[in-house]
Motif scaffolding. Sequence first.
Motif, PDB file in Angstrom:
ATOM      1  N   GLY A  43      47.095 -21.972 -38.679  1.00 26.32           N
ATOM      2  CA  GLY A  43      46.807 -21.613 -40.061  1.00 26.32           C
ATOM      3  C   GLY A  43      45.334 -21.332 -40.296  1.00 26.32           C
ATOM      4  N   ARG A  44      44.720 -22.070 -41.219  1.00 27.21           N
ATOM      5  CA  ARG A  44      43.341 -21.792 -41.611  1.00 27.21           C
ATOM      6  C   ARG A  44      42.360 -21.982 -40.462  1.00 27.21           C
ATOM      7  NH1 ARG A  44      39.517 -25.815 -45.099  1.00 27.21           N
ATOM      8  NH2 ARG A  44      37.568 -24.769 -44.620  1.00 27.21           N
ATOM      9  N   TRP A  45      42.514 -23.045 -39.684  1.00 33.46           N
ATOM     10  CA  TRP A  45      41.461 -23.410 -38.750  1.00 33.46           C
ATOM     11  C   TRP A  45      41.568 -22.752 -37.384  1.00 33.46           C
ATOM     12  CZ3 TRP A  45      43.465 -27.270 -42.046  1.00 33.46           C
ATOM     13  CH2 TRP A  45      42.559 -27.727 -43.005  1.00 33.46           C
ATOM     14  N   GLY A  46      42.742 -22.481 -36.917  1.00 31.93           N
ATOM     15  CA  GLY A  46      42.871 -21.858 -35.611  1.00 31.93           C
ATOM     16  C   GLY A  46      42.536 -22.810 -34.478  1.00 31.93           C
ATOM     17  N   HIS A  47      41.967 -22.274 -33.401  1.00 36.08           N
ATOM     18  CA  HIS A  47      41.677 -23.058 -32.208  1.00 36.08           C
ATOM     19  C   HIS A  47      40.216 -22.879 -31.797  1.00 36.08           C
ATOM     20  CE1 HIS A  47      46.071 -22.518 -32.112  1.00 36.08           C
ATOM     21  NE2 HIS A  47      46.072 -23.720 -31.583  1.00 36.08           N
ATOM     22  N   ALA A  48      39.691 -23.907 -31.135  1.00 38.42           N
ATOM     23  CA  ALA A  48      38.281 -23.901 -30.735  1.00 38.42           C
ATOM     24  C   ALA A  48      38.013 -22.788 -29.728  1.00 38.42           C
ATOM     25  CB  ALA A  48      37.909 -25.258 -30.140  1.00 38.42           C
ATOM     26  N   TRP A  49      36.869 -22.154 -29.901  1.00 35.54           N
ATOM     27  CA  TRP A  49      36.482 -21.033 -29.046  1.00 35.54           C
ATOM     28  C   TRP A  49      35.042 -21.251 -28.602  1.00 35.54           C
ATOM     29  CZ3 TRP A  49      39.964 -17.773 -27.221  1.00 35.54           C
ATOM     30  CH2 TRP A  49      39.534 -16.612 -26.558  1.00 35.54           C
ATOM     31  N   LEU A  65      42.822 -34.543 -27.699  1.00 36.27           N
ATOM     32  CA  LEU A  65      43.450 -33.820 -26.595  1.00 36.27           C
ATOM     33  C   LEU A  65      44.942 -34.120 -26.510  1.00 36.27           C
ATOM     34  CD1 LEU A  65      40.901 -33.863 -23.624  1.00 36.27           C
ATOM     35  CD2 LEU A  65      41.791 -31.895 -24.868  1.00 36.27           C
ATOM     36  N   THR A  66      45.373 -35.232 -27.092  1.00 37.32           N
ATOM     37  CA  THR A  66      46.807 -35.517 -27.135  1.00 37.32           C
ATOM     38  C   THR A  66      47.542 -34.410 -27.883  1.00 37.32           C
ATOM     39  OG1 THR A  66      46.434 -37.909 -27.057  1.00 37.32           O
ATOM     40  CG2 THR A  66      48.560 -37.160 -27.910  1.00 37.32           C
ATOM     41  N   SER A  67      46.937 -33.915 -28.957  1.00 38.94           N
ATOM     42  CA  SER A  67      47.539 -32.811 -29.712  1.00 38.94           C
ATOM     43  C   SER A  67      47.658 -31.566 -28.854  1.00 38.94           C
ATOM     44  CB  SER A  67      46.699 -32.507 -30.958  1.00 38.94           C
ATOM     45  OG  SER A  67      46.662 -33.620 -31.831  1.00 38.94           O
ATOM     46  N   ALA A  68      46.654 -31.332 -28.005  1.00 42.54           N
ATOM     47  CA  ALA A  68      46.708 -30.172 -27.111  1.00 42.54           C
ATOM     48  C   ALA A  68      47.872 -30.306 -26.138  1.00 42.54           C
ATOM     49  CB  ALA A  68      45.393 -30.034 -26.352  1.00 42.54           C
ATOM     50  N   ARG A  69      48.077 -31.515 -25.623  1.00 36.24           N
ATOM     51  CA  ARG A  69      49.181 -31.727 -24.684  1.00 36.24           C
ATOM     52  C   ARG A  69      50.532 -31.550 -25.376  1.00 36.24           C
ATOM     53  NH1 ARG A  69      45.259 -35.401 -22.337  1.00 36.24           N
ATOM     54  NH2 ARG A  69      45.757 -37.055 -23.826  1.00 36.24           N
ATOM     55  N   VAL A  70      50.628 -32.025 -26.622  1.00 40.23           N
ATOM     56  CA  VAL A  70      51.872 -31.858 -27.381  1.00 40.23           C
ATOM     57  C   VAL A  70      52.134 -30.380 -27.641  1.00 40.23           C
ATOM     58  CG1 VAL A  70      52.986 -32.271 -29.610  1.00 40.23           C
ATOM     59  CG2 VAL A  70      51.788 -34.139 -28.446  1.00 40.23           C
ATOM     60  N   ASP A  71      51.098 -29.650 -28.079  1.00 43.02           N
ATOM     61  CA  ASP A  71      51.258 -28.217 -28.342  1.00 43.02           C
ATOM     62  C   ASP A  71      51.648 -27.466 -27.073  1.00 43.02           C
ATOM     63  OD1 ASP A  71      50.644 -28.637 -30.964  1.00 43.02           O
ATOM     64  OD2 ASP A  71      48.595 -27.860 -30.851  1.00 43.02           O
ATOM     65  N   GLU A  72      51.084 -27.883 -25.947  1.00 43.93           N
ATOM     66  CA  GLU A  72      51.417 -27.238 -24.676  1.00 43.93           C
ATOM     67  C   GLU A  72      52.891 -27.451 -24.337  1.00 43.93           C
ATOM     68  OE1 GLU A  72      49.290 -26.692 -20.355  1.00 43.93           O
ATOM     69  OE2 GLU A  72      49.148 -28.655 -21.319  1.00 43.93           O
ATOM     70  N   ASP A  73      53.387 -28.664 -24.572  1.00 48.51           N
ATOM     71  CA  ASP A  73      54.804 -28.947 -24.316  1.00 48.51           C
ATOM     72  C   ASP A  73      55.697 -28.123 -25.241  1.00 48.51           C
ATOM     73  OD1 ASP A  73      54.249 -30.743 -22.314  1.00 48.51           O
ATOM     74  OD2 ASP A  73      54.358 -32.521 -23.608  1.00 48.51           O
ATOM     75  N   ILE A  74      55.281 -27.993 -26.504  1.00 46.58           N
ATOM     76  CA  ILE A  74      56.064 -27.204 -27.460  1.00 46.58           C
ATOM     77  C   ILE A  74      56.144 -25.750 -27.007  1.00 46.58           C
ATOM     78  CG2 ILE A  74      56.080 -26.279 -29.812  1.00 46.58           C
ATOM     79  CD1 ILE A  74      54.900 -28.960 -30.736  1.00 46.58           C
ATOM     80  N   ARG A  75      55.022 -25.205 -26.566  1.00 43.82           N
ATOM     81  CA  ARG A  75      55.011 -23.818 -26.091  1.00 43.82           C
ATOM     82  C   ARG A  75      55.901 -23.654 -24.860  1.00 43.82           C
ATOM     83  NH1 ARG A  75      48.698 -21.864 -26.300  1.00 43.82           N
ATOM     84  NH2 ARG A  75      48.316 -22.304 -28.506  1.00 43.82           N
ATOM     85  N   GLN A 121      44.101 -21.397 -26.271  1.00 41.87           N
ATOM     86  CA  GLN A 121      44.296 -21.719 -27.682  1.00 41.87           C
ATOM     87  C   GLN A 121      45.156 -22.973 -27.857  1.00 41.87           C
ATOM     88  OE1 GLN A 121      45.151 -18.293 -30.213  1.00 41.87           O
ATOM     89  NE2 GLN A 121      44.430 -16.940 -28.592  1.00 41.87           N
ATOM     90  N   LEU A 122      44.674 -24.061 -27.265  1.00 41.72           N
ATOM     91  CA  LEU A 122      45.364 -25.344 -27.373  1.00 41.72           C
ATOM     92  C   LEU A 122      44.514 -26.411 -28.059  1.00 41.72           C
ATOM     93  CD1 LEU A 122      47.077 -25.537 -23.860  1.00 41.72           C
ATOM     94  CD2 LEU A 122      48.251 -25.484 -26.070  1.00 41.72           C
ATOM     95  N   ILE A 123      43.200 -26.180 -28.157  1.00 44.61           N
ATOM     96  CA  ILE A 123      42.309 -27.170 -28.753  1.00 44.61           C
ATOM     97  C   ILE A 123      42.156 -26.849 -30.239  1.00 44.61           C
ATOM     98  CG2 ILE A 123      40.064 -28.296 -28.603  1.00 44.61           C
ATOM     99  CD1 ILE A 123      41.881 -28.512 -26.083  1.00 44.61           C
ATOM    100  N   ARG A 124      42.787 -27.640 -31.072  1.00 42.73           N
ATOM    101  CA  ARG A 124      42.756 -27.381 -32.512  1.00 42.73           C
ATOM    102  C   ARG A 124      41.333 -27.512 -33.050  1.00 42.73           C
ATOM    103  NH1 ARG A 124      47.990 -30.719 -34.801  1.00 42.73           N
ATOM    104  NH2 ARG A 124      49.510 -30.002 -33.244  1.00 42.73           N
ATOM    105  N   PHE A 125      41.000 -26.627 -33.968  1.00 43.43           N
ATOM    106  CA  PHE A 125      39.627 -26.563 -34.481  1.00 43.43           C
ATOM    107  C   PHE A 125      39.550 -27.026 -35.930  1.00 43.43           C
ATOM    108  CE2 PHE A 125      36.034 -24.254 -36.425  1.00 43.43           C
ATOM    109  CZ  PHE A 125      35.016 -24.709 -35.604  1.00 43.43           C
ATOM    110  N   GLY A 126      38.568 -27.895 -36.218  1.00 46.47           N
ATOM    111  CA  GLY A 126      38.299 -28.304 -37.588  1.00 46.47           C
ATOM    112  C   GLY A 126      39.312 -29.249 -38.183  1.00 46.47           C
ATOM    113  N   GLU A 127      40.173 -29.846 -37.354  1.00 46.53           N
ATOM    114  CA  GLU A 127      41.214 -30.740 -37.859  1.00 46.53           C
ATOM    115  C   GLU A 127      41.021 -32.184 -37.426  1.00 46.53           C
ATOM    116  OE1 GLU A 127      45.302 -29.428 -37.446  1.00 46.53           O
ATOM    117  OE2 GLU A 127      44.617 -27.419 -36.969  1.00 46.53           O
ATOM    118  N   GLY A 128      40.069 -32.430 -36.539  1.00 46.50           N
ATOM    119  CA  GLY A 128      39.904 -33.781 -36.027  1.00 46.50           C
ATOM    120  C   GLY A 128      41.003 -34.166 -35.061  1.00 46.50           C
ATOM    121  N   ALA A 129      41.593 -33.178 -34.378  1.00 39.46           N
ATOM    122  CA  ALA A 129      42.693 -33.435 -33.449  1.00 39.46           C
ATOM    123  C   ALA A 129      42.159 -33.815 -32.072  1.00 39.46           C
ATOM    124  CB  ALA A 129      43.590 -32.203 -33.338  1.00 39.46           C
TER     125      ALA A 129
END
Length: 214
Positions: free
Chosen positions: A119-125, A185-195, A175-183
């Motif tokens: 959404g608004r924040w996207g992923h860290a670049w 690396l666990t979130s990155a692993r979850v998103d990777e599993d979802i993908r 595009q797995l590291i959420r940006f501006g959300e305080g997430a």
Amino acid sequence: MTKPIDAVPTTYAGTRFRSRLEADWAITLNGLGIAWDYEPELITLPSGTQYVPDFWLPEIGTWLEVKGPHTPRREKATELGNARACGCTGVCSCRWRGGQLVLLGWPSHRSPNQIGYRGRWGHAWWASAYGASAYLTECPSCARAQWVTLRRPWRCRSCRASLGATPRFYSPAEQLIRFGEGASLTSARVDEDIRRLAEEERLADAGDDEPGDW
């Protein structure tokens, strides 16, 4: 055309940042558990130019310079990266393995058509200001998130323990590291599993659509 990001002074965690983008990077670093100091010192570069980098990450020996879409100049960050890079021959004996890293932090990367779009924040670049590309990983010994290059042997920049035989290196392009959300690396692993599960489901559905022998 990329919409400019307003350099609006923003306060976060008791620190007054010069822009919202810098504050969003601070939020991202906090989520990853990476300690930071904002504009900690004035550095005189070898050229004589004076430079105040945006962030110093003291536990992993890394500088982070935040760049908006309309501030592409990177000469100072590149010069700092060159000056602080490892100059060892043979085994590295620097305080920070490979020398101090200097990264450029860009605005978040948004890709609405990709699974996991934030959404608004996207992923860290990010990108290295000098030298080899930098990847985000996590030390299995001290659990500290950090940026490293692929120079072997792979060791933690903080505790110097081995990162293991097959560490997981995250690149911004994934595009797995959420940006501006305080997430974390666990979130990155979850998103990777979802993908991965979504891709497996897509392939299974595609296989069901193919004509077969009855």
